[in-house]
Design an enzyme around this catalytic site. Structure first.
Site, PDB file in Angstrom:
ATOM      1  N   ASP A 116      67.183   2.601  73.026  1.00 41.37           N
ATOM      2  CA  ASP A 116      67.537   3.758  72.205  1.00 41.37           C
ATOM      3  C   ASP A 116      67.087   5.006  72.964  1.00 41.37           C
ATOM      4  O   ASP A 116      65.949   5.068  73.465  1.00 41.37           O
ATOM      5  CB  ASP A 116      66.832   3.671  70.846  1.00 41.37           C
ATOM      6  CG  ASP A 116      67.362   4.711  69.866  1.00 41.37           C
ATOM      7  OD1 ASP A 116      67.900   4.324  68.834  1.00 41.37           O
ATOM      8  OD2 ASP A 116      67.222   5.922  70.144  1.00 41.37           O
ATOM      9  N   ILE A 117      67.975   5.988  73.040  1.00 44.25           N
ATOM     10  CA  ILE A 117      67.684   7.209  73.793  1.00 44.25           C
ATOM     11  C   ILE A 117      66.467   7.943  73.219  1.00 44.25           C
ATOM     12  O   ILE A 117      65.747   8.634  73.944  1.00 44.25           O
ATOM     13  CB  ILE A 117      68.936   8.130  73.831  1.00 44.25           C
ATOM     14  CG1 ILE A 117      68.895   9.098  75.002  1.00 44.25           C
ATOM     15  CG2 ILE A 117      69.173   8.854  72.533  1.00 44.25           C
ATOM     16  CD1 ILE A 117      69.241   8.465  76.313  1.00 44.25           C
ATOM     17  N   ASN A 177      70.208   0.786  59.568  1.00 45.49           N
ATOM     18  CA  ASN A 177      70.413   1.873  58.617  1.00 45.49           C
ATOM     19  C   ASN A 177      71.875   1.871  58.191  1.00 45.49           C
ATOM     20  O   ASN A 177      72.762   1.954  59.041  1.00 45.49           O
ATOM     21  CB  ASN A 177      70.085   3.222  59.271  1.00 45.49           C
ATOM     22  CG  ASN A 177      68.616   3.322  59.657  1.00 45.49           C
ATOM     23  OD1 ASN A 177      67.745   2.806  58.961  1.00 45.49           O
ATOM     24  ND2 ASN A 177      68.335   3.989  60.763  1.00 45.49           N
ATOM     25  N   HIS A 228      74.706  -1.322  64.464  1.00 49.26           N
ATOM     26  CA  HIS A 228      73.631  -1.595  65.419  1.00 49.26           C
ATOM     27  C   HIS A 228      72.361  -1.984  64.679  1.00 49.26           C
ATOM     28  O   HIS A 228      72.115  -1.560  63.553  1.00 49.26           O
ATOM     29  CB  HIS A 228      73.357  -0.378  66.308  1.00 49.26           C
ATOM     30  CG  HIS A 228      73.120   0.875  65.545  1.00 49.26           C
ATOM     31  ND1 HIS A 228      74.155   1.631  65.026  1.00 49.26           N
ATOM     32  CD2 HIS A 228      71.970   1.508  65.187  1.00 49.26           C
ATOM     33  CE1 HIS A 228      73.643   2.675  64.388  1.00 49.26           C
ATOM     34  NE2 HIS A 228      72.326   2.615  64.466  1.00 49.26           N
ATOM     35  N   HIS A 252      68.182  -1.953  65.121  1.00 50.04           N
ATOM     36  CA  HIS A 252      67.045  -1.399  65.868  1.00 50.04           C
ATOM     37  C   HIS A 252      65.954  -2.461  66.007  1.00 50.04           C
ATOM     38  O   HIS A 252      65.635  -3.160  65.037  1.00 50.04           O
ATOM     39  CB  HIS A 252      66.388  -0.233  65.110  1.00 50.04           C
ATOM     40  CG  HIS A 252      67.246   0.967  64.938  1.00 50.04           C
ATOM     41  ND1 HIS A 252      67.129   2.090  65.727  1.00 50.04           N
ATOM     42  CD2 HIS A 252      68.242   1.249  64.057  1.00 50.04           C
ATOM     43  CE1 HIS A 252      67.989   3.006  65.327  1.00 50.04           C
ATOM     44  NE2 HIS A 252      68.681   2.521  64.314  1.00 50.04           N
TER      45      HIS A 252
HETATM   46  P1  AMP Z   1      70.945   5.251  63.463  1.00 48.03           P
HETATM   47  O1  AMP Z   1      70.305   6.591  63.182  1.00 48.03           O
HETATM   48  O2  AMP Z   1      70.356   4.100  62.732  1.00 48.03           O
HETATM   49  O3  AMP Z   1      72.471   5.331  63.284  1.00 48.03           O
HETATM   50  O4  AMP Z   1      70.656   4.955  64.989  1.00 48.03           O
HETATM   51  C1  AMP Z   1      71.400   5.512  66.010  1.00 48.03           C
HETATM   52  C2  AMP Z   1      70.515   5.546  67.193  1.00 48.03           C
HETATM   53  O5  AMP Z   1      71.308   5.709  68.344  1.00 48.03           O
HETATM   54  C3  AMP Z   1      69.499   6.683  67.191  1.00 48.03           C
HETATM   55  O6  AMP Z   1      68.175   6.157  67.148  1.00 48.03           O
HETATM   56  C4  AMP Z   1      69.780   7.424  68.493  1.00 48.03           C
HETATM   57  O7  AMP Z   1      68.617   7.836  69.166  1.00 48.03           O
HETATM   58  C5  AMP Z   1      70.560   6.402  69.293  1.00 48.03           C
HETATM   59  N1  AMP Z   1      71.466   6.954  70.280  1.00 48.03           N
HETATM   60  C6  AMP Z   1      72.364   7.947  70.126  1.00 48.03           C
HETATM   61  N2  AMP Z   1      73.021   8.167  71.269  1.00 48.03           N
HETATM   62  C7  AMP Z   1      72.539   7.290  72.183  1.00 48.03           C
HETATM   63  C8  AMP Z   1      72.818   6.999  73.545  1.00 48.03           C
HETATM   64  N3  AMP Z   1      73.734   7.693  74.243  1.00 48.03           N
HETATM   65  N4  AMP Z   1      72.109   6.037  74.151  1.00 48.03           N
HETATM   66  C9  AMP Z   1      71.180   5.334  73.478  1.00 48.03           C
HETATM   67  N5  AMP Z   1      70.885   5.538  72.184  1.00 48.03           N
HETATM   68  C10 AMP Z   1      71.540   6.502  71.537  1.00 48.03           C
END
Ligand code: AMP
Ligand code: ZN
Length: 135
Positions: A28-29, A84, A97, A99
């Site tokens: 996760d970024i 989520n 996705h 986590h």
């Molecule tokens: P959610 O808030 O549960 O939808 O999780 C989405 C997650 O995707 C967040 O924790 C972001 O930090 C992550 N995210 C968004 N863009 C990227 C990316 N380009 N690479 C890796 N993770 C990402």
């Protein structure tokens, strides 16, 4: 455009942890803690309720495997494994996705549930409302 589909296609870079024909796992970024990873199906589903049961079963088993190995490799004993669903629950990317968030100590990330201290009658009412058609 779906950001995770772009990662799958290789149009956006990611720090890959695991890949097979159907699934991908990458950092996760945002790194809520060191080693925070996401596990996704390569097929686009907007959210958990859109995912077919077979894919959901497979990704659950894969997530367990990745989480176990990740904890071992990072030498941590605890982690949160979560999804989520919907904006109120914190979903920001509409590609299903899961986590995996390793936990190092009690205060390293805020995932805590408030106890609303319901009365017994309130608990009975809540249970009666939500158990309808659950079985
Ligand atoms: P959610 O808030 O549960 O939808 O999780 C989405 C997650 O995707 C967040 O924790 C972001 O930090 C992550 N995210 C968004 N863009 C990227 C990316 N380009 N690479 C890796 N993770 C990402
Ligand atoms: Zn997508």
């Amino acid at each position: 455009m779906c950001i995770f589909c772009e990662i799958i296609k290789g149009n956006i870079s990611s720090y890959k942890i695991y890949e097979d024909n159907e699934f991908l796992s990458f950092l996760d970024i945002s790194q809520a803690t060191n080693g925070h990873v996401l596990v996704i199906p390569k097929k686009h589903f907007a959210n958990i309720f859109e995912v077919d049961d077979d894919t959901l079963a497979k990704i659950s088993v894969l997530t367990k495997k990745i989480a176990l190995q990740l904890c071992k490799n990072l030498n941590v004993k605890n982690c949160n494994i979560l999804n989520n669903y919907g904006p109120l629950a914190g979903q920001t990317v509409n590609h299903f996705h899961i986590h995996i968030i390793p936990r190092y100590n009690d205060s390293d990330v805020i995932i805590k549930f408030n106890n609303q201290n319901k009365t017994k009658d309130e608990m009975i009412n809540i249970a009666n409302t939500i158990k309808n058609n659950c079985q």
